[in-house]
Design a protein around this motif. Structure first.
Motif, PDB file in Angstrom:
ATOM      1  N   TRP A  98       0.857  -1.180   0.000  1.00  0.00           N
ATOM      2  CA  TRP A  98       0.000   0.000   0.000  1.00  0.00           C
ATOM      3  C   TRP A  98       0.895   1.232   0.000  1.00  0.00           C
ATOM      4  O   TRP A  98       1.741   1.396   0.877  1.00  0.00           O
ATOM      5  CB  TRP A  98      -0.905   0.016   1.222  1.00  0.00           C
ATOM      6  CG  TRP A  98      -1.833  -1.157   1.318  1.00  0.00           C
ATOM      7  CD1 TRP A  98      -2.199  -2.012   0.312  1.00  0.00           C
ATOM      8  CD2 TRP A  98      -2.505  -1.624   2.478  1.00  0.00           C
ATOM      9  NE1 TRP A  98      -3.059  -2.970   0.793  1.00  0.00           N
ATOM     10  CE2 TRP A  98      -3.272  -2.753   2.130  1.00  0.00           C
ATOM     11  CE3 TRP A  98      -2.543  -1.191   3.795  1.00  0.00           C
ATOM     12  CZ2 TRP A  98      -4.060  -3.456   3.025  1.00  0.00           C
ATOM     13  CZ3 TRP A  98      -3.330  -1.888   4.700  1.00  0.00           C
ATOM     14  CH2 TRP A  98      -4.081  -3.006   4.308  1.00  0.00           C
ATOM     15  N   LEU A  99       0.696   2.093  -0.979  1.00  0.00           N
ATOM     16  CA  LEU A  99       1.457   3.334  -1.087  1.00  0.00           C
ATOM     17  C   LEU A  99       0.523   4.524  -0.903  1.00  0.00           C
ATOM     18  O   LEU A  99      -0.579   4.535  -1.463  1.00  0.00           O
ATOM     19  CB  LEU A  99       2.123   3.436  -2.465  1.00  0.00           C
ATOM     20  CG  LEU A  99       3.152   2.362  -2.808  1.00  0.00           C
ATOM     21  CD1 LEU A  99       3.603   2.526  -4.258  1.00  0.00           C
ATOM     22  CD2 LEU A  99       4.338   2.423  -1.857  1.00  0.00           C
ATOM     23  N   SER A 100       0.975   5.524  -0.162  1.00  0.00           N
ATOM     24  CA  SER A 100       0.152   6.723   0.000  1.00  0.00           C
ATOM     25  C   SER A 100       0.170   7.574  -1.262  1.00  0.00           C
ATOM     26  O   SER A 100      -0.716   8.398  -1.471  1.00  0.00           O
ATOM     27  CB  SER A 100       0.620   7.554   1.201  1.00  0.00           C
ATOM     28  OG  SER A 100       1.938   8.023   0.986  1.00  0.00           O
ATOM     29  N   ASP A 101       1.165   7.359  -2.119  1.00  0.00           N
ATOM     30  CA  ASP A 101       1.297   8.103  -3.374  1.00  0.00           C
ATOM     31  C   ASP A 101       1.838   7.150  -4.429  1.00  0.00           C
ATOM     32  O   ASP A 101       2.972   6.665  -4.305  1.00  0.00           O
ATOM     33  CB  ASP A 101       2.239   9.284  -3.166  1.00  0.00           C
ATOM     34  CG  ASP A 101       2.455  10.127  -4.416  1.00  0.00           C
ATOM     35  OD1 ASP A 101       2.039   9.723  -5.525  1.00  0.00           O
ATOM     36  OD2 ASP A 101       3.056  11.200  -4.266  1.00  0.00           O
ATOM     37  N   MET A 102       1.062   6.862  -5.462  1.00  0.00           N
ATOM     38  CA  MET A 102       1.518   5.939  -6.498  1.00  0.00           C
ATOM     39  C   MET A 102       2.723   6.493  -7.259  1.00  0.00           C
ATOM     40  O   MET A 102       3.422   5.740  -7.946  1.00  0.00           O
ATOM     41  CB  MET A 102       0.374   5.601  -7.462  1.00  0.00           C
ATOM     42  CG  MET A 102      -0.675   4.672  -6.864  1.00  0.00           C
ATOM     43  SD  MET A 102      -0.015   3.085  -6.260  1.00  0.00           S
ATOM     44  CE  MET A 102       0.469   2.310  -7.794  1.00  0.00           C
ATOM     45  N   ALA A 138       0.482  -7.449  -5.024  1.00  0.00           N
ATOM     46  CA  ALA A 138      -0.392  -6.397  -5.545  1.00  0.00           C
ATOM     47  C   ALA A 138       0.033  -5.087  -4.900  1.00  0.00           C
ATOM     48  O   ALA A 138       0.450  -5.068  -3.740  1.00  0.00           O
ATOM     49  CB  ALA A 138      -1.849  -6.698  -5.214  1.00  0.00           C
ATOM     50  N   THR A 139      -0.061  -3.999  -5.645  1.00  0.00           N
ATOM     51  CA  THR A 139       0.285  -2.675  -5.127  1.00  0.00           C
ATOM     52  C   THR A 139      -0.863  -1.729  -5.444  1.00  0.00           C
ATOM     53  O   THR A 139      -1.384  -1.732  -6.556  1.00  0.00           O
ATOM     54  CB  THR A 139       1.577  -2.151  -5.780  1.00  0.00           C
ATOM     55  OG1 THR A 139       2.622  -3.101  -5.584  1.00  0.00           O
ATOM     56  CG2 THR A 139       1.981  -0.814  -5.193  1.00  0.00           C
ATOM     57  N   CYS A 140      -1.242  -0.953  -4.442  1.00  0.00           N
ATOM     58  CA  CYS A 140      -2.312   0.017  -4.676  1.00  0.00           C
ATOM     59  C   CYS A 140      -2.028   1.301  -3.907  1.00  0.00           C
ATOM     60  O   CYS A 140      -1.233   1.321  -2.973  1.00  0.00           O
ATOM     61  CB  CYS A 140      -3.672  -0.560  -4.299  1.00  0.00           C
ATOM     62  SG  CYS A 140      -3.823  -1.021  -2.584  1.00  0.00           S
ATOM     63  N   GLY A 141      -2.690   2.358  -4.333  1.00  0.00           N
ATOM     64  CA  GLY A 141      -2.591   3.647  -3.658  1.00  0.00           C
ATOM     65  C   GLY A 141      -3.736   3.801  -2.680  1.00  0.00           C
ATOM     66  O   GLY A 141      -4.892   3.565  -3.042  1.00  0.00           O
ATOM     67  N   VAL A 142      -3.411   4.160  -1.438  1.00  0.00           N
ATOM     68  CA  VAL A 142      -4.416   4.311  -0.388  1.00  0.00           C
ATOM     69  C   VAL A 142      -4.020   5.453   0.546  1.00  0.00           C
ATOM     70  O   VAL A 142      -2.873   5.867   0.579  1.00  0.00           O
ATOM     71  CB  VAL A 142      -4.560   3.011   0.458  1.00  0.00           C
ATOM     72  CG1 VAL A 142      -5.000   1.848  -0.392  1.00  0.00           C
ATOM     73  CG2 VAL A 142      -3.277   2.674   1.193  1.00  0.00           C
ATOM     74  N   ALA A 143      -4.982   5.912   1.323  1.00  0.00           N
ATOM     75  CA  ALA A 143      -4.682   6.845   2.411  1.00  0.00           C
ATOM     76  C   ALA A 143      -4.204   6.010   3.590  1.00  0.00           C
ATOM     77  O   ALA A 143      -4.927   5.131   4.059  1.00  0.00           O
ATOM     78  CB  ALA A 143      -5.929   7.633   2.787  1.00  0.00           C
ATOM     79  N   LEU A 144      -2.975   6.231   4.035  1.00  0.00           N
ATOM     80  CA  LEU A 144      -2.421   5.453   5.149  1.00  0.00           C
ATOM     81  C   LEU A 144      -2.733   6.128   6.483  1.00  0.00           C
ATOM     82  O   LEU A 144      -3.155   7.273   6.538  1.00  0.00           O
ATOM     83  CB  LEU A 144      -0.923   5.246   4.948  1.00  0.00           C
ATOM     84  CG  LEU A 144      -0.578   4.379   3.722  1.00  0.00           C
ATOM     85  CD1 LEU A 144       0.932   4.319   3.498  1.00  0.00           C
ATOM     86  CD2 LEU A 144      -1.142   2.976   3.867  1.00  0.00           C
ATOM     87  N   GLY A 198       2.741  11.307   6.718  1.00  0.00           N
ATOM     88  CA  GLY A 198       4.158  11.021   6.483  1.00  0.00           C
ATOM     89  C   GLY A 198       4.441   9.568   6.178  1.00  0.00           C
ATOM     90  O   GLY A 198       5.525   9.245   5.688  1.00  0.00           O
ATOM     91  N   MET A 199       3.514   8.682   6.478  1.00  0.00           N
ATOM     92  CA  MET A 199       3.699   7.265   6.175  1.00  0.00           C
ATOM     93  C   MET A 199       3.492   7.082   4.680  1.00  0.00           C
ATOM     94  O   MET A 199       2.466   7.463   4.137  1.00  0.00           O
ATOM     95  CB  MET A 199       2.708   6.400   6.955  1.00  0.00           C
ATOM     96  CG  MET A 199       2.954   4.911   6.785  1.00  0.00           C
ATOM     97  SD  MET A 199       1.735   3.908   7.679  1.00  0.00           S
ATOM     98  CE  MET A 199       2.062   4.372   9.372  1.00  0.00           C
TER      99      MET A 199
END
Length: 117
Positions: free
Chosen positions: A67-71, A94-100, A104-105
Motif C-alpha cells: 500500500w502506497l500513499s502516493d503511487m 499487488a500494489t495500490c494507492g491508499v490513504a495510510l 508522512g507514512m
C-alpha cells in the motif's frame, strides 16, 4: 488446527499463525521522515524480523499487498523491493494507492507466508 498469536496486543497481534500459514499485521515504518526508499527498507527489515521469529525467511512469502500513499512512489519502492526480493522465490504481489494511517507514512505491507517452526 491450532491458531497462535505472535506478540498480541490490545488492538492486534504482530502475526497470526494457523498451521504453517502466517498472516503478518501491516508492517509500517517507524521513521516517517525518510523518503520512500528509506521507509521501504525499514518495512522490509520488519518483515524479515517477523519471519525470522517464525523460523522463516523471505523465500517463504506467498503473497504481499503493498500500500502506497502516493503511487508516484511506485518506482522508488520497486527499486528497494527488487534488491530485497528472493528472485528464486518471488511472491504474488499487488500494489495500490491508499490513504495510510499516519501523516508522512508512505508505505505499508501485508504479508502471508509459511512459518517453519
Amino acid at each position: 488446527m491450532t491458531l497462535e498469536r505472535l506478540n498480541p496486543g490490545p488492538r492486534m497481534s504482530e502475526a497470526v499463525r494457523i498451521g504453517d500459514i502466517v498472516f503478518l499485521a501491516g508492517q509500517v515504518p517507524d521513521d516517517l521522515s525518510g523518503d520512500i526508499t528509506a521507509q521501504t527498507r525499514e518495512v522490509l527489515a520488519n518483515v524479515d524480523a517477523v519471519l525470522r521469529a517464525l523460523g522463516g525467511s523471505k523465500a517463504d512469502i506467498a503473497s504481499v499487498q503493498v500500500w502506497l500513499s502516493d503511487m508516484g512512489d511506485f518506482q522508488g519502492m520497486n527499486a528497494v523491493w527488487d534488491a530485497w526480493v528472493d528472485p528464486a522465490n518471488p511472491p504474488a504481489r499487488a500494489t495500490c494507492g491508499v490513504a495510510l494511517a499516519r501523516p508522512g507514512m508512505r508505505v505499508e505491507m501485508v504479508v502471508v507466508a509459511r512459518a517453519r517452526n
